[in-house]
Design a protein around this motif. Sequence first.
Motif, mmCIF file in Angstrom:
data_model
loop_
_atom_site.group_PDB
_atom_site.id
_atom_site.type_symbol
_atom_site.label_atom_id
_atom_site.label_comp_id
_atom_site.label_asym_id
_atom_site.label_seq_id
_atom_site.Cartn_x
_atom_site.Cartn_y
_atom_site.Cartn_z
ATOM 1 N N THR A 8 -0.247 -27.555 -10.060
ATOM 2 C CA THR A 8 1.110 -27.414 -10.597
ATOM 3 C C THR A 8 1.790 -28.744 -10.890
ATOM 4 O O THR A 8 2.717 -28.807 -11.668
ATOM 5 N N TYR A 29 -4.969 -18.074 -12.891
ATOM 6 C CA TYR A 29 -3.774 -18.661 -12.288
ATOM 7 C C TYR A 29 -3.952 -18.804 -10.786
ATOM 8 O O TYR A 29 -4.811 -18.174 -10.183
ATOM 9 N N TYR A 77 1.007 -19.460 -11.430
ATOM 10 C CA TYR A 77 1.033 -20.639 -12.291
ATOM 11 C C TYR A 77 -0.340 -20.807 -12.935
ATOM 12 O O TYR A 77 -1.352 -20.766 -12.249
#
Length: 146
Positions: A115, A76, A64
Amino acid sequence: MEVSKEAIPEELHKQLKDYVYDIIGQMHYVHKDLGPGLPEYIYQEALVKRIEKQIVKPLKEFQYHPIFDGEPLESYVKMDLVVPMSRGNIIIECKSISAITTKERLQAYGYLRATRFPIAILVNFGSWPKAEIERYYYNDGTIYAF
């Protein structure tokens, strides 16, 4: 980031526990069957098989790109598992260590903040006699244990 020491409302607590109940059950199944002492990746693979068989296909080693200043970063975070669920994805971070420490908790907190997924479950398959499982709920910048 704020990690709340306050209890969440009783009705929300019940809803959250119900939401993760089947996943927690699969963690206990894996630990009971394999026991402690194996590498983390073995438990992760076994858990993927159990969740896929009983619930839904989880996303393994999910990457993510966090949003910073309104734009995704090239870098990420890579989570062990993400279970896509109707009311919000669930992050699962697997460990095989003697005990969960602040280091592992901060990793889970970071994944929640990056996230903005609502739930993270930190599971340690290295403990005995049961798997050590911690559940966290993220809402409006605050993280709650439940």
